[in-house]
Design an enzyme around this catalytic site. Sequence first.
Site, PDB file in Angstrom:
ATOM      1  N   HIS A  38      18.795 -29.148   8.015  1.00  0.00           N
ATOM      2  CA  HIS A  38      19.316 -30.459   8.404  1.00  0.00           C
ATOM      3  C   HIS A  38      20.782 -30.528   7.998  1.00  0.00           C
ATOM      4  O   HIS A  38      21.122 -30.351   6.833  1.00  0.00           O
ATOM      5  CB  HIS A  38      18.537 -31.592   7.736  1.00  0.00           C
ATOM      6  CG  HIS A  38      18.994 -32.958   8.184  1.00  0.00           C
ATOM      7  ND1 HIS A  38      18.426 -33.620   9.249  1.00  0.00           N
ATOM      8  CD2 HIS A  38      19.990 -33.760   7.728  1.00  0.00           C
ATOM      9  CE1 HIS A  38      19.027 -34.776   9.421  1.00  0.00           C
ATOM     10  NE2 HIS A  38      19.987 -34.884   8.514  1.00  0.00           N
ATOM     11  N   CYS A  39      21.650 -30.786   8.974  1.00  0.00           N
ATOM     12  CA  CYS A  39      23.090 -30.787   8.728  1.00  0.00           C
ATOM     13  C   CYS A  39      23.608 -32.223   8.675  1.00  0.00           C
ATOM     14  O   CYS A  39      23.606 -32.918   9.691  1.00  0.00           O
ATOM     15  CB  CYS A  39      23.820 -30.007   9.828  1.00  0.00           C
ATOM     16  SG  CYS A  39      25.610 -29.934   9.591  1.00  0.00           S
TER      17      CYS A  39
END
Length: 379
Positions: A162-163
């Site tokens: 998850h960025c």
Amino acid sequence: MVKIFWKPKNLVYSFLNKINTFKLCIRSLTYNEHMNQSYASDVCMEPIFWFVDNYTHLLGPFFVCGVAVLTAAVVYICYWIGLPWWWNKSPEMTVILLIIGNWLLLNVIFHYIMAVITPPGNPPEGELVEAVTICKKCILPKPPRTHHCSVCNKCVLSMDHHCPWLNNCVGFSNHRYFFLYMSYTTIGCLFIIIFGIQIGYEYLWLSNEESWEETEPLIGHPVKFNLTGHVIPITDVLNYEDLGIEPKKHDLPIPVEGTRTSSEKRAITFMAFVCVAVVIALGLLTLWHGKLISNGETSIESHINASERKRLAKVNREYINPYNFGTKQNWKMFLGLEGGRSIWRHVLLPSSHKPSGNGLRFPTIHDDNKQKDESKEWP
């Protein structure tokens, strides 16, 4: 009479013995045979995990705005300072740099926007899919290479991570956009550093060496003198030709139009700091992801595969990644260079083509062996 013998050593030993007994009691109350170092570290990291799970999605929009502001600021400084400087030096070279620079900028903007707005891919609900396990949080079947994102609170196909800079998960559908964004951003910052280092040298280094300041105010009219007796010309005020005199020669810099302002120096310093930081941080991340792609694995799978290699190595067995088809084929599959697609059109230029497959099932190196075995059984 009774003789009392003072033995300080016995008292010290008795005191230490009581302390050790107390420690043993405390440990016995908290003893757990399943306790180990990794479990203890996970417990200590639990508050950080809780914060990430509950608040990362709120910080995501601010990260996206930060990326947009930094990118716009760097581009503005390039056109404000870099473009006039290169045009005065070489108009032909300026045209070439404009073409290359805008090509890089177009790819950076396109791939970043696509990485942000493209859903990474989620398992379909209410449909029968091939699953390897059941998600404990979603209570839904998990296809191969699928992992649960605690920030998005859903399972993601071929999840990488998850960025927060994208405010989105990096998964099956947008992994290519994410990687190409990092690549073009790193190349773009290197491009600015290479062709802007001379500008920074002139604006920051030479301007500091040529700077001077007078300790007393200049006197006289219309000619002003400094402490050394040299004539200092005043722009738009003093005209030596009309007066019929020649200025005394000196090696002090003369204030002329185009003197570097403090705002330009600050802008150059800001640009240098941002570009160098991006090249170091994002460049290393790009190289690491490139290595993962070459091995046919994601960030999560790299940790899982490393654990499997250690586990099997203890029993003298070798772990083989079933999704590793070799470096060349792995890159072709990742970039979607199948069905007649080429690097020139679908990598060097913005392309919205989708990855091969549906993310629910992936080809493995064992598929060819199965086909060969079936062909032997059915001549």
